[in-house]
Scaffold this active site. Structure first.
Site, PDB file in Angstrom:
ATOM      1  N   ASP A 260       0.845  -1.192   0.000  1.00  0.00           N
ATOM      2  CA  ASP A 260       0.000   0.000   0.000  1.00  0.00           C
ATOM      3  C   ASP A 260       0.880   1.241   0.000  1.00  0.00           C
ATOM      4  OD1 ASP A 260      -2.310   1.856   0.909  1.00  0.00           O
ATOM      5  OD2 ASP A 260      -3.288  -0.106   0.808  1.00  0.00           O
ATOM      6  N   HIS A 292      -3.599   5.834   4.151  1.00  0.00           N
ATOM      7  CA  HIS A 292      -4.375   4.669   3.707  1.00  0.00           C
ATOM      8  C   HIS A 292      -3.697   3.373   4.130  1.00  0.00           C
ATOM      9  CE1 HIS A 292      -6.092   1.804   0.675  1.00  0.00           C
ATOM     10  NE2 HIS A 292      -7.189   2.465   1.000  1.00  0.00           N
ATOM     11  N   SER A 531     -11.662  -1.123   0.253  1.00  0.00           N
ATOM     12  CA  SER A 531     -10.283  -1.162   0.745  1.00  0.00           C
ATOM     13  C   SER A 531     -10.222  -1.571   2.213  1.00  0.00           C
ATOM     14  CB  SER A 531      -9.622   0.215   0.597  1.00  0.00           C
ATOM     15  OG  SER A 531      -9.305   0.486  -0.739  1.00  0.00           O
TER      16      SER A 531
END
Length: 783
Positions: A260, A292, A531
């Site tokens: 990520d 994130h 996600s």
């Protein structure tokens, strides 16, 4: 606490029988054969002119698009001329091929003979042809490019794929060299490239005029805009000092890898479990600059993060690894993410023995509408098979405003719009050998709804246990079920007093996890999206390794899907099961029997290898207690199978082999083997009846490389098959003719079967099944 036991191993029975395939169906002649020939002659002339307008090319041949009848074998085009090379099958009826002038002259002569009523050799091939065309500039445009056009900037970036010549390494190298030279001549800047037998991609910087030239280059398969990643996030304020200090997991704990934007490895809830962080993004360190990756990491490490938050304690049982592949904007513009992911995966496999990888991102510029799979999906499928790893990926989120409802329509049209074409899964969610995860709703109250309980203004779109309003639908290649699983990813709401404005996960409807800004007193973050769903499944996948440290990726996939079920709140949202599986797949994972069996929920497991055109037979011991009792109660049999085939992006079927299963009732082993031996043709095999009542059905589930199904029973009468016959799972392998050379002589698969009688608290299924398995006389299996 209920006692649990290790899952039981099951052995296959002695017979290994050949599955004899039938021949290809014959093509019926057209109603007017001469007219068919004349029509093709005209189309061939136009196609030749169109192909002559192509520029570039590593040799002198022209590129043609052959439209054929469904089911046509692409290799049969070479019966027209051996100088026709099949390059790719783009969908079920479109085949791309290179052809010399001599080959096309020979083809034209055959068509002229047919048009005049003369004799033509291999006429069935020509009967099956519907059209001959060039591969036009419009054909080379991706979905995103057709939607948005070229960027308005003076120069811009494009991703270009050239035709893969998988069977010809010399020609492939020649094509690469010639295309590189052409780019230099045109002064088109090459920024990065992926060069593999099955996939060749270039990231280029060019002007509008140069882009127009690219659209006419013979060797280019498609041109695409750069990936586009969409995210929403928020921060939850809470004092982390109230939680006990987190202790490190055991040294031998399984690992989970988050690929990520990096992680904040100093976060108090993460740092004790962090085993290794690395950056595979050129010029960047491993630390998260976006947030994130840190948010995803908390979910991958703890799974149901909210449950731990409510309990006030965090005890990691996994080791956490992070590979940074995205920048501070959660994008990757420095090069191909395919290259960075491959480098990361090989690093974590080689250096740390990692097996489970989470990828919580998707390219909204690449929804899957059918046809061949592209870059990242192919990369994941290839690495899955080569390295024996499991990728868990998100299905993707639909963007607000792009073909989405307006205002009150969000609530009133839910859930029908989830099946719209514009809601299809995005790259890399279609990857067959990966597990794809969609999103479910957990919360229905916004922050304001909780604060002002008498105010009805903020209305949730979906209810708890239903698909999230933004989750994307399948299927994948050839109708394979995607996503396979769902997990909590958040909800949206509308505001009735603000013209039904959309309220997303930032308003308290999302998923809470670790936050990047922990040093500023904001250790938790809320976000909504698929996600957030994927890492919760990745967590479950890695925890299976506690009980089964040597488990294969196939075993983990099969085990997760075996224990999945559609949530009750979702079961009646759509009229047809097929529509439900497009959104929810096999459902949400029930952790109860995921790792170990109990007396009333028993799992039988096996790993095996099967030759082409063979059947494997497994007798399932069903104890009398399972079918006994006059009172209605739910009992269930579930079966799951997983394998990782080689793939080929130039064939519409994509997977080189098919392995599937059927659950059948028969008098004995001899009867079931005779039944399957007589299935000499595809239709004969399909006509063998399974045990009645399958939730998914053999046709739908067999499209994927992980297949699961369940049979539910509430009562058994004296005529029930399970009382009068034996139960068998039959596993069958059948390679596509073009895929035989790509496959191993014996392909591996994992098979799991579960018998459940959960409403019977006095059940002794495990004891009875184990006794039956132990009593069986070992048999030698012919291989």
């Amino acid at each position: 606490m209920e006692e649990t036991f290790p899952h039981l191993n099951i052995q296959r029975e002695a017979p290994v029988n050949e599955k004899r395939p039938g021949g290809n169906p014959r093509t019926a002649p057209p109603d007017d054969v001469p007219s068919h020939g004349r029509g093709l002659l005209g189309k061939l002339a136009n196609a030749t002119r169109e192909a002559s307008e192509d520029i570039g090319g590593f040799d002198e041949r022209k590129l043609f698009r052959f439209t054929v009848q469904k089911g046509f074998n692409p290799d049969d085009l070479r019966k027209i001329s051996t100088e026709i090379e099949v390059v790719s099958q783009e969908d079920e009826t479109v085949i791309i091929g290179f052809a010399t002038n001599a080959a096309m002259a020979q083809f034209e002569a055959r068509l002229a003979s047919m048009a005049s009523g003369g004799y033509v050799t291999n006429k069935e091939v020509i009967y099956a042809l519907q059209s001959v065309d060039g591969w036009s500039p419009e054909d080379r445009k991706s979905w995103a490019l057709k939607q948005h056009g070229f960027p308005d900037d003076e120069d811009f970036l494009l991703d270009v794929e050239i035709w893969p010549l998988e069977d010809r390494p010399d020609a492939r190298q020649q094509a690469w060299d010639k295309f590189d030279s052409w780019l230099s001549e045109q002064r088109i800047e090459k920024l990065d490239q992926v060069k593999k037998p099955e996939l060749t991609l270039y990231r280029l910087r060019c002007t509008a005029a140069q882009a127009e030239s690219l659209l006419h280059h013979r060797d280019i398969r498609s041109i695409d805009l750069l990936p586009s990643f969409a995210l929403e996030r928020s921060i939850v304020f809470q004092d982390i000092q109230q939680f006990p200090e987190v202790q490190a997991p055991p040294a031998q704990a399984p690992g989970v890898v988050v690929l990520d934007s990096g992680i904040a490895d100093g976060h108090p809830l993460l740092k004790a479990a962090v085993a290794n962080t690395a950056s595979f993004l050129p010029g960047e360190g491993p630390h998260d600059e976006n947030g994130h990756g840190t948010h995803v990491a908390g979910l991958a490490l703890y799974g149901d993060f909210e449950k731990h938050l409510r309990a006030g304690a965090f005890t990691p049982t996994l080791r956490l690894y992070s590979g940074r592949i995205l920048d501070r904007s959660n994008e990757n513009t420095t090069g191909f993410v395919e290259n960075h992911i491959e480098e990361a995966v090989r690093h974590f496999v080689t250096e740390h023995g990692c097996k489970v990888f989470n990828l919580s991102f998707g390219d909204s510029n690449k929804p899957y509408f059918g046809g061949h799979l592209k870059g990242l999906s192919v990369t994941l499928d290839t690495l899955s098979r080569e390295l024996g790893v499991l990728f868990v990926v998100s299905s993707g989120n639909h963007r607000i405003g792009e073909g989405s409802p307006d205002g009150l329509e969000w609530r009133d049209q839910y859930p029908e719009y989830l099946l719209n074409e514009s809601w299809r899964v995005i790259e890399p969610a279609p990857a067959l050998n990966a597990l794809t995860v969609g999103s479910l709703v957990r919360h229905t109250q916004t922050y304001n709804s909780q604060r002002y309980p008498l105010d009805p203004a903020e209305i949730p779109i979906a209810q708890a246990g239903q698909p999230s309003p933004f989750t994307r639908n399948g299927h994948s290649v050839d109708g394979a079920i995607k996503p396979e699983l769902v997990a909590h990813g958040g909800n949206w709401a509308i505001h009735a007093r603000a013209n039904y404005a959309l309220l997303d996960g930032l308003t308290g409807l999302g998923v809470v996890s670790t936050g990047l800004q922990f040093a500023d007193g904001r250790p938790f973050q809320v976000d909504a999206g698929t996600s957030m769903a994927a890492p919760q499944v990745a967590h479950l996948a890695a925890t299976i390794l506690h009980e089964h440290p040597d488990a294969t990726a196939n075993f983990i996939r099969a085990q997760l899907c075996l224990n999945a079920a559609i949530p009750q709140a979702s079961q009646h949202l759509f009229e047809k099961n097929k529509a439900l599986s497009r959104v929810c797949g096999y459902g949400e994972v029930d952790e109860t029997a995921l790792k170990r069996s109990s007396e009333n929920a028993v799992t039988l497991i096996t790993e095996s290898r099967i030759e082409n055109k063979r059947h494997h037979f497994y007798e399932i011991p069903v104890p009398p207690d399972f079918t006994s009792g006059g009172k209605k109660r739910l009992r269930e049999i579930a079966v799951a199978l997983a394998y990782a085939p080689p793939v080929r992006s130039t064939r519409i079927k994509y997977r080189a082999t098919r392995i599937d299963f059927k659950l059948v009732a028969a008098r004995d082993l001899e009867h079931v083997t005779t039944m399957f031996n007589k299935a000499t043709k595809k239709d004969d095999y399909q006509s063998i009846k399974e045990l009645a009542g399958a939730t998914i059905g053999q046709t739908a589930r067999s499209k994927g490389t992980v297949q699961a199904d369940s049979w539910k029973f509430f009562q058994f009468n004296s005529n029930s098959a399970l009382r009068n016959k034996k139960l068998f799972v039959v596993v069958t392998r059948n390679d596509f003719p073009w895929g035989e050379s790509l496959c191993d002589s014996e392909e591996s698969y994992s098979l799991l079967v579960s018998l459940r009688d959960k409403q019977n608290l006095s059940a002794q299924l495990y004891t009875q099944i184990k006794a039956r398995l132990d009593a069986r006389v070992p048999v030698r299996i012919r291989v």
